[in-house]
Design an enzyme around this catalytic site. Structure first.
Site, PDB file in Angstrom:
ATOM      1  N   CYS A   1       1.325   0.505   2.127  1.00  0.00           N
ATOM      2  CA  CYS A   1       1.239   1.865   2.213  1.00  0.00           C
ATOM      3  C   CYS A   1      -0.175   2.573   3.207  1.00  0.00           C
ATOM      4  O   CYS A   1       0.318   2.978   4.362  1.00  0.00           O
ATOM      5  CB  CYS A   1       1.231   2.906   0.724  1.00  0.00           C
TER       6      CYS A   1
ATOM      7  N   GLU B   1       3.146  -3.747  -5.389  1.00  0.00           N
ATOM      8  CA  GLU B   1       2.588  -3.854  -6.293  1.00  0.00           C
ATOM      9  C   GLU B   1       2.478  -3.118  -7.940  1.00  0.00           C
ATOM     10  O   GLU B   1       2.789  -3.315  -8.896  1.00  0.00           O
ATOM     11  CB  GLU B   1       0.906  -3.674  -6.200  1.00  0.00           C
TER      12      GLU B   1
ATOM     13  N   HIS C   1       4.748   1.186  -2.610  1.00  0.00           N
ATOM     14  CA  HIS C   1       4.320   0.152  -3.212  1.00  0.00           C
ATOM     15  C   HIS C   1       4.887  -1.316  -4.673  1.00  0.00           C
ATOM     16  O   HIS C   1       5.268  -0.618  -5.465  1.00  0.00           O
ATOM     17  CB  HIS C   1       2.629   0.945  -3.802  1.00  0.00           C
TER      18      HIS C   1
END
Length: 242
Positions: A114, A221, A219
């Protein structure tokens, strides 16, 4: 060779209140959790280090992760300023731009997410749309970070064949979350665009001759444990650090 590689993770400076305000250097645990699950050991990089100390630290870690966060100071990429710019931290900009350039120069594995994806682009001389929806022709909404779950799927990205991302995902398409309002405008030198949103915004970048230099605008994660592709991306990154 370490059995588990050390992954240096840049941090953000925030004010916490524990009866009284204090400053902290932090990182959302989804990043460190994803690194640990992929077999790495995260090491947080504080904002108080000098350039010389950052240089030494980069020599010691096996890979670098640059996470999401607030916006980059517009002067870093000859931006004009926009009323939706938020969370600018000049110290963080300085640290992350230095580390991004050095990781590329040293062939050190790097995963940029990001804001990190944007840092990687600016570090290589690229520019940003200061607000995608307002400024990019034909843009669709990308900012789903207020009032939405961080793992909410917002759109698909098209992944270029013969790219590292396509090899990792074993697919030319990936469903992603979307938690940003800025994005790549002019691509930086040495970078190859390898993933695109439906409106044409660049969502993935690579340096093809690098050991592992990948940036993604979404994102992953937040999607680890929910999406095989996100898990595979962190595993590929950590494996490259061995």
């Amino acid at each position: 060779m370490r059995q588990r590689p050390l992954i240096g993770c840049t941090t953000y400076r925030k004010e916490a209140v524990i009866g009284y305000p204090i400053d902290i250097d932090g990182l959302m645990p989804t990043y460190s959790n994803a690194i640990v699950a992929a077999g790495g050991l995260p090491v947080l990089i504080p904002q108080s280090l000098s350039t010389a100390e950052l240089d030494l630290l980069l020599n010691e870690v096996d890979g670098l992760l640059i996470p999401g966060g607030g916006d980059i100071e517009p002067s870093r990429y000859a931006g004009q300023g926009h009323d939706k710019i938020y969370g600018v931290d000049p110290t963080r900009d300085e640290i992350e731009l230095f580390l991004a350039r050095e990781a590329v120069a040293r062939d050190k594995p790097i995963l940029a997410i990001c804001r990190g994806h944007q840092i990687m682009n600016v570090a290589q001389g690229g520019t940003l749309w200061e607000d995608v929806l307002d400024m990019m022709p034909g843009a669709e909404r990308h900012a789903y970070f207020i009032g939405y779950d961080r793992h909410r799927i917002s759109h698909d990205v098209r992944i270029c064949e013969s790219s590292r991302l396509a090899d990792i995902f074993q697919s030319d398409q990936q469903s992603v979350n979307s938690l940003h309002h800025q994005g790549i405008k002019r691509l930086g030198a040495s970078l190859t665009p390898v993933a695109y949103a439906p409106d044409g915004l660049i969502e993935g970048i690579e340096i093809q001759d690098h050991r592992f230099a990948v940036g993604v605008q979404w994102h992953p994660e937040e999607l680890c444990g929910r999406q095989p592709g996100a898990t595979a991306l962190f595993k590929a990154f950590v494996a490259a650090c061995l």
